[in-house]
Design a protein around this motif. Structure first.
Motif, PDB file in Angstrom:
ATOM      1  N   LYS A 147       0.848  -1.129  -0.118  1.00 59.03           N
ATOM      2  CA  LYS A 147       0.012  -0.125  -0.056  1.00 59.03           C
ATOM      3  C   LYS A 147       0.978   1.287  -0.019  1.00 59.03           C
ATOM      4  O   LYS A 147       0.661   2.230  -0.754  1.00 59.03           O
ATOM      5  N   ILE A 148       1.928   1.346   0.742  1.00 54.54           N
ATOM      6  CA  ILE A 148       3.023   2.334   0.634  1.00 54.54           C
ATOM      7  C   ILE A 148       3.679   2.448  -0.665  1.00 54.54           C
ATOM      8  O   ILE A 148       3.739   3.608  -1.194  1.00 54.54           O
ATOM      9  N   GLN A 149       3.809   1.367  -1.243  1.00 54.35           N
ATOM     10  CA  GLN A 149       4.240   1.314  -2.605  1.00 54.35           C
ATOM     11  C   GLN A 149       3.402   2.066  -3.410  1.00 54.35           C
ATOM     12  O   GLN A 149       4.132   2.723  -4.410  1.00 54.35           O
ATOM     13  N   SER A 150       2.110   1.921  -3.433  1.00 59.00           N
ATOM     14  CA  SER A 150       1.242   2.417  -4.487  1.00 59.00           C
ATOM     15  C   SER A 150       1.250   3.823  -4.139  1.00 59.00           C
ATOM     16  O   SER A 150       0.866   4.656  -5.198  1.00 59.00           O
ATOM     17  N   GLU A 151       1.207   4.330  -2.907  1.00 58.38           N
ATOM     18  CA  GLU A 151       1.163   5.635  -2.858  1.00 58.38           C
ATOM     19  C   GLU A 151       2.314   6.617  -3.337  1.00 58.38           C
ATOM     20  O   GLU A 151       2.217   7.705  -3.583  1.00 58.38           O
ATOM     21  N   PHE A 152       3.643   6.051  -3.391  1.00 62.33           N
ATOM     22  CA  PHE A 152       4.627   6.623  -3.712  1.00 62.33           C
ATOM     23  C   PHE A 152       5.198   6.050  -5.046  1.00 62.33           C
ATOM     24  O   PHE A 152       6.413   5.979  -5.480  1.00 62.33           O
ATOM     25  N   ASN A 153       4.276   5.494  -5.734  1.00 57.54           N
ATOM     26  CA  ASN A 153       4.599   4.902  -7.124  1.00 57.54           C
ATOM     27  C   ASN A 153       5.302   5.852  -8.170  1.00 57.54           C
ATOM     28  O   ASN A 153       6.115   5.110  -8.725  1.00 57.54           O
ATOM     29  N   ASP A 154       5.215   7.115  -8.098  1.00 53.64           N
ATOM     30  CA  ASP A 154       5.726   7.936  -9.049  1.00 53.64           C
ATOM     31  C   ASP A 154       7.079   8.472  -8.543  1.00 53.64           C
ATOM     32  O   ASP A 154       7.479   9.499  -9.074  1.00 53.64           O
ATOM     33  N   PHE A 155       7.439   7.865  -7.545  1.00 49.67           N
ATOM     34  CA  PHE A 155       8.530   8.448  -6.888  1.00 49.67           C
ATOM     35  C   PHE A 155       9.766   7.758  -7.118  1.00 49.67           C
ATOM     36  O   PHE A 155       9.937   6.827  -6.530  1.00 49.67           O
ATOM     37  N   GLU A 156      10.832   8.390  -8.090  1.00 54.79           N
ATOM     38  CA  GLU A 156      12.069   7.384  -8.442  1.00 54.79           C
ATOM     39  C   GLU A 156      12.866   7.440  -7.083  1.00 54.79           C
ATOM     40  O   GLU A 156      13.721   6.393  -7.146  1.00 54.79           O
ATOM     41  N   ASP A 157      12.778   8.240  -6.203  1.00 55.16           N
ATOM     42  CA  ASP A 157      13.721   8.275  -4.896  1.00 55.16           C
ATOM     43  C   ASP A 157      13.085   7.502  -3.947  1.00 55.16           C
ATOM     44  O   ASP A 157      13.433   7.827  -2.860  1.00 55.16           O
ATOM     45  N   PHE A 158      12.068   6.800  -4.187  1.00 53.48           N
ATOM     46  CA  PHE A 158      11.820   5.861  -2.864  1.00 53.48           C
ATOM     47  C   PHE A 158      11.884   4.478  -2.985  1.00 53.48           C
ATOM     48  O   PHE A 158      11.621   3.886  -4.367  1.00 53.48           O
ATOM     49  N   GLY A 159      12.111   3.675  -2.002  1.00 54.06           N
ATOM     50  CA  GLY A 159      12.202   2.292  -2.323  1.00 54.06           C
ATOM     51  C   GLY A 159      12.117   1.298  -0.970  1.00 54.06           C
ATOM     52  O   GLY A 159      11.647   1.876  -0.008  1.00 54.06           O
ATOM     53  N   VAL A 160      12.135   0.182  -1.097  1.00 54.40           N
ATOM     54  CA  VAL A 160      12.053  -0.837   0.313  1.00 54.40           C
ATOM     55  C   VAL A 160      13.363  -1.847  -0.047  1.00 54.40           C
ATOM     56  O   VAL A 160      13.551  -2.398  -0.955  1.00 54.40           O
ATOM     57  N   ALA A 161      13.801  -2.108   1.247  1.00 55.33           N
ATOM     58  CA  ALA A 161      14.830  -3.232   1.142  1.00 55.33           C
ATOM     59  C   ALA A 161      14.269  -4.574   2.158  1.00 55.33           C
ATOM     60  O   ALA A 161      14.044  -4.363   3.250  1.00 55.33           O
ATOM     61  N   SER A 162      13.976  -5.576   1.649  1.00 57.65           N
ATOM     62  CA  SER A 162      13.353  -6.500   2.214  1.00 57.65           C
ATOM     63  C   SER A 162      14.371  -7.876   2.340  1.00 57.65           C
ATOM     64  O   SER A 162      15.041  -8.281   1.358  1.00 57.65           O
ATOM     65  N   PHE A 163      14.878  -8.129   3.524  1.00 56.04           N
ATOM     66  CA  PHE A 163      15.849  -9.289   3.839  1.00 56.04           C
ATOM     67  C   PHE A 163      15.176 -10.331   4.096  1.00 56.04           C
ATOM     68  O   PHE A 163      14.530 -10.376   5.345  1.00 56.04           O
ATOM     69  N   THR A 164      15.536 -11.750   3.591  1.00 61.46           N
ATOM     70  CA  THR A 164      14.669 -12.848   4.245  1.00 61.46           C
ATOM     71  C   THR A 164      15.631 -13.441   5.177  1.00 61.46           C
ATOM     72  O   THR A 164      16.913 -13.549   5.247  1.00 61.46           O
ATOM     73  N   ILE A 165      15.090 -14.023   6.558  1.00 59.58           N
ATOM     74  CA  ILE A 165      15.772 -14.488   7.406  1.00 59.58           C
ATOM     75  C   ILE A 165      15.758 -16.028   7.301  1.00 59.58           C
ATOM     76  O   ILE A 165      16.305 -16.607   7.978  1.00 59.58           O
ATOM     77  N   ASN A 166      15.262 -16.451   6.004  1.00 54.78           N
ATOM     78  CA  ASN A 166      15.439 -17.991   5.577  1.00 54.78           C
ATOM     79  C   ASN A 166      15.984 -18.197   4.323  1.00 54.78           C
ATOM     80  O   ASN A 166      15.437 -18.605   3.403  1.00 54.78           O
TER      81      ASN A 166
END
Length: 247
Positions: A112-131
């Motif tokens: 949902k946060i991704q959708s809100e900032f869909n047009d912003f090239e300087d926004f991202g997410v870093a997801s790290f798996t623990i498995n």
């Protein structure tokens, strides 16, 4: 001289007078900043550009805490490091794809946060798996497709297990551990960390003036409060992302 020519002369005279009187005033207003225009979607307002000042830095033993160096493989098979996020505002989470409890809720909130900032090239997410033993790039890719993860700056990463746990527990102090006695075989915090464009960990303050450090990522805006009566923090996270994008 024909009557129509007198009309043209009258109109020209009016235009000349308008130019002499009003154009200097308009130029003056523009110079003083009274007339503005929005240059892009990433510009909210001059007021918002100062609001990031109330987002505190997190003190550490060697100064304000920053993102530790890391290098892992993402769901597209690319090597991603902390340098790939330089100049970007992003959210950090630790999760695993077979998580039966909090991870689906966390990632639905992030989508949902991704959708809100869909047009912003300087926004991202870093997801790290623990498995990482199970969560290969192929598994992470299928997970990303299933959740509708499309932001090119959202990387689901896997790699050396010891390096990931060190990053979580010592780099971010976001708890993660392998535990065969719990549902899913792993336990971890449901918190998100917010990172500014310079790699510093940032957060707002609580009512006592202390940094909250992390944002609770499990409870959705629709739920409003969690089981313990704590107010959801996704709306606060979105507000603070906006502030940092304009910092």
């Amino acid at each position: 001289m024909k009557k129509t020519n007198y009309s043209y002369i009258g109109i020209a005279f009016i235009i000349l007078v308008f130019g002499i009187i009003f154009i200097p005033r308009i130029v003056d207003r523009i110079t003083k900043g009274d007339i503005t225009r929005q240059e892009s979607r990433s510009d909210y307002s001059e007021d918002n550009k100062t609001e990031a000042l109330d987002l505190v830095f997190i003190p550490g033993s060697e100064g304000d805490r920053t993102v530790p160096e890391f290098s892992f493989t993402d769901h597209n098979g690319n090597t991603i490091t902390n340098k790939d996020y330089e100049g970007k505002v992003y959210v950090i989470e630790f999760f695993f794809t077979t998580c039966p409890t909090i991870c689906p809720r966390m990632n639905r909130n992030l989508v949902k946060i991704q959708s809100e900032f869909n047009d912003f090239e300087d926004f991202g997410v870093a997801s790290f798996t623990i498995n990482p033993d199970y969560d290969t790039p192929e598994v992470l890719k299928a997970y990303a497709d299933n959740y509708g993860i499309i932001n090119p700056n959202w990387h689901l990463m896997t790699g050396d297990k010891d390096a990931i746990y060190e990053l979580a527990n010592e780099g971010f102090y976001i708890y993660a551990a392998e535990n065969k006695d719990v549902e899913g075989g792993f336990e971890h915090s449901g918190n998100f960390a917010l990172i500014d464009k310079n790699g510093f960990i940032r957060s707002r303050k609580d009512k006592s003036g202390n940094p909250i450090i992390y944002y609770e990522g499990i409870t959705s805006e629709e739920e409003q409060v969690n089981d313990e009566g704590q107010k959801e923090q996704i709306s606060a996270l979105k507000e603070d992302i906006k502030k940092l994008l304009n910092e």
